[in-house]
Design a protein around this motif. Sequence first.
Motif, PDB file in Angstrom:
ATOM      1  N   VAL A 130       0.857  -1.179   0.000  1.00 14.00           N
ATOM      2  CA  VAL A 130       0.000   0.000   0.000  1.00 14.00           C
ATOM      3  C   VAL A 130       0.895   1.231   0.000  1.00 14.00           C
ATOM      4  N   ILE A 131       0.434   2.256  -0.657  1.00 18.04           N
ATOM      5  CA  ILE A 131       1.164   3.525  -0.692  1.00 18.04           C
ATOM      6  C   ILE A 131       0.684   4.381   0.476  1.00 18.04           C
ATOM      7  N   GLU A 132       1.626   4.814   1.295  1.00 13.39           N
ATOM      8  CA  GLU A 132       1.285   5.668   2.437  1.00 13.39           C
ATOM      9  C   GLU A 132       1.387   7.148   2.069  1.00 13.39           C
ATOM     10  N   ASN A 133       2.392   7.489   1.267  1.00 18.26           N
ATOM     11  CA  ASN A 133       2.617   8.879   0.870  1.00 18.26           C
ATOM     12  C   ASN A 133       3.241   8.926  -0.514  1.00 18.26           C
ATOM     13  N   VAL A 134       2.930   9.968  -1.250  1.00 21.11           N
ATOM     14  CA  VAL A 134       3.602  10.270  -2.510  1.00 21.11           C
ATOM     15  C   VAL A 134       4.148  11.683  -2.386  1.00 21.11           C
ATOM     16  N   LYS A 135       5.444  11.831  -2.647  1.00 20.33           N
ATOM     17  CA  LYS A 135       6.081  13.138  -2.524  1.00 20.33           C
ATOM     18  C   LYS A 135       6.706  13.540  -3.853  1.00 20.33           C
ATOM     19  N   TYR A 136       6.397  14.748  -4.291  1.00 18.74           N
ATOM     20  CA  TYR A 136       7.012  15.303  -5.493  1.00 18.74           C
ATOM     21  C   TYR A 136       8.146  16.215  -5.040  1.00 18.74           C
ATOM     22  N   LEU A 137       9.376  15.785  -5.296  1.00 15.22           N
ATOM     23  CA  LEU A 137      10.551  16.529  -4.851  1.00 15.22           C
ATOM     24  C   LEU A 137      11.090  17.324  -6.030  1.00 15.22           C
ATOM     25  N   ALA A 138      10.879  18.628  -6.004  1.00 14.33           N
ATOM     26  CA  ALA A 138      11.342  19.471  -7.105  1.00 14.33           C
ATOM     27  C   ALA A 138      12.859  19.449  -7.230  1.00 14.33           C
ATOM     28  N   SER A 139      13.528  19.126  -6.122  1.00 15.50           N
ATOM     29  CA  SER A 139      14.984  19.028  -6.128  1.00 15.50           C
ATOM     30  C   SER A 139      15.399  17.971  -5.124  1.00 15.50           C
ATOM     31  N   ALA A 140      16.493  17.261  -5.439  1.00 15.08           N
ATOM     32  CA  ALA A 140      17.022  16.278  -4.499  1.00 15.08           C
ATOM     33  C   ALA A 140      17.659  16.951  -3.298  1.00 15.08           C
ATOM     34  N   ASP A 141      17.951  18.238  -3.422  1.00 14.30           N
ATOM     35  CA  ASP A 141      18.540  19.012  -2.329  1.00 14.30           C
ATOM     36  C   ASP A 141      17.413  19.527  -1.433  1.00 14.30           C
ATOM     37  N   PRO A 142      17.321  19.057  -0.184  1.00 11.20           N
ATOM     38  CA  PRO A 142      16.215  19.480   0.692  1.00 11.20           C
ATOM     39  C   PRO A 142      16.119  20.982   0.864  1.00 11.20           C
ATOM     40  N   SER A 143      17.254  21.694   0.816  1.00 12.31           N
ATOM     41  CA  SER A 143      17.245  23.142   1.025  1.00 12.31           C
ATOM     42  C   SER A 143      16.627  23.876  -0.158  1.00 12.31           C
ATOM     43  N   ARG A 144      16.572  23.210  -1.317  1.00  5.74           N
ATOM     44  CA  ARG A 144      16.023  23.839  -2.515  1.00  5.74           C
ATOM     45  C   ARG A 144      14.636  23.341  -2.852  1.00  5.74           C
ATOM     46  N   SER A 145      14.251  22.231  -2.249  1.00  5.39           N
ATOM     47  CA  SER A 145      12.956  21.634  -2.578  1.00  5.39           C
ATOM     48  C   SER A 145      11.836  22.374  -1.856  1.00  5.39           C
ATOM     49  N   SER A 146      10.674  22.428  -2.509  1.00 12.56           N
ATOM     50  CA  SER A 146       9.519  23.070  -1.902  1.00 12.56           C
ATOM     51  C   SER A 146       9.116  22.354  -0.616  1.00 12.56           C
ATOM     52  N   ARG A 147       8.690  23.096   0.367  1.00 17.28           N
ATOM     53  CA  ARG A 147       8.255  22.488   1.615  1.00 17.28           C
ATOM     54  C   ARG A 147       6.962  21.699   1.418  1.00 17.28           C
ATOM     55  N   TYR A 148       6.159  22.117   0.465  1.00 17.76           N
ATOM     56  CA  TYR A 148       4.911  21.388   0.210  1.00 17.76           C
ATOM     57  C   TYR A 148       5.222  20.189  -0.673  1.00 17.76           C
ATOM     58  N   ARG A 149       5.045  18.971  -0.129  1.00 16.86           N
ATOM     59  CA  ARG A 149       5.375  17.752  -0.853  1.00 16.86           C
ATOM     60  C   ARG A 149       4.145  17.057  -1.427  1.00 16.86           C
ATOM     61  N   GLY A 150       2.957  17.580  -1.133  1.00 14.11           N
ATOM     62  CA  GLY A 150       1.744  16.937  -1.617  1.00 14.11           C
ATOM     63  C   GLY A 150       0.786  16.667  -0.477  1.00 14.11           C
ATOM     64  N   PRO A 151      -0.475  16.359  -0.782  1.00 12.95           N
ATOM     65  CA  PRO A 151      -1.475  16.110   0.262  1.00 12.95           C
ATOM     66  C   PRO A 151      -1.290  14.725   0.866  1.00 12.95           C
ATOM     67  N   SER A 152      -2.016  14.455   1.939  1.00 15.97           N
ATOM     68  CA  SER A 152      -2.043  13.114   2.514  1.00 15.97           C
ATOM     69  C   SER A 152      -2.605  12.160   1.466  1.00 15.97           C
ATOM     70  N   PHE A 153      -1.908  11.038   1.261  1.00 14.38           N
ATOM     71  CA  PHE A 153      -2.308  10.128   0.187  1.00 14.38           C
ATOM     72  C   PHE A 153      -3.727   9.611   0.386  1.00 14.38           C
ATOM     73  N   SER A 154      -4.101   9.358   1.627  1.00 13.92           N
ATOM     74  CA  SER A 154      -5.439   8.812   1.905  1.00 13.92           C
ATOM     75  C   SER A 154      -6.546   9.802   1.567  1.00 13.92           C
ATOM     76  N   CYS A 155      -6.194  11.081   1.403  1.00 15.68           N
ATOM     77  CA  CYS A 155      -7.195  12.096   1.080  1.00 15.68           C
ATOM     78  C   CYS A 155      -7.423  12.234  -0.430  1.00 15.68           C
ATOM     79  N   LEU A 156      -6.579  11.578  -1.230  1.00 12.95           N
ATOM     80  CA  LEU A 156      -6.736  11.661  -2.670  1.00 12.95           C
ATOM     81  C   LEU A 156      -7.954  10.869  -3.125  1.00 12.95           C
ATOM     82  N   ASP A 157      -8.455  11.224  -4.287  1.00 10.34           N
ATOM     83  CA  ASP A 157      -9.555  10.473  -4.876  1.00 10.34           C
ATOM     84  C   ASP A 157      -9.139   9.012  -5.041  1.00 10.34           C
ATOM     85  N   PRO A 158     -10.001   8.043  -4.693  1.00 13.07           N
ATOM     86  CA  PRO A 158      -9.639   6.631  -4.795  1.00 13.07           C
ATOM     87  C   PRO A 158      -9.136   6.221  -6.175  1.00 13.07           C
ATOM     88  N   ASP A 159      -9.707   6.790  -7.232  1.00 13.77           N
ATOM     89  CA  ASP A 159      -9.243   6.460  -8.582  1.00 13.77           C
ATOM     90  C   ASP A 159      -7.806   6.927  -8.784  1.00 13.77           C
TER      91      ASP A 159
END
Length: 208
Positions: A130-159
Amino acid sequence: MGTTSRLLLRRSSRMLANRDGGLLRALRSELEHELSSNPPRSGPRDGKVGNFAVDWDDAKTQDLVLRRRFDSGEEIALSALLGPLIYEGKDPLPRHALMKVFVKKPEPEPILQFDCTVFHQDQEEDSEFVIENVKYLASADPSRSSRYRGPSFSCLDPDLQDAFKDYLVDRGVNAELTNFLLLHLRQKEQDQYLNWLHGLENFLKSGV
């Protein structure tokens, strides 16, 4: 050292050896039980699991890393290790695995990260993940990546949740792979436990 001192030292050593003997017998009994109930298994013979190649699998560590590269330049890195022990009453449940999957396009960034749990719903059936989280990392460098990584996976539409899982299955994260992960990681931990028991046995044997 005088004769009396040597005699006292020998007598003290024999007394310690006698006391350690009970622990030594218990250790050997545990070793015999573990060896008879958990026969050794070998890993992948050619260093491959399905379409993935074993990139890291040190016998002294708890994790392993698999990689797959596509002709398109896309690359997948997958790491996994056993999760914590969970008990049902006094009985431990079969260990699940924590799996991270990183998908990278030919460009150095961004990266898509999936945090997953692998488990057996029924020991006679294939494992599932099961997938717990999906994160879109704009950069592999944490200092450059956006703090917003995406919503809680369980809140996404089931499809959409199903589509994300199909995305990983299409890239080879299937039952063959997850079955291997659970079996191999559990065996890896078992081997480490046996080595620990052997180490204690050798330590105690030195004084008997």
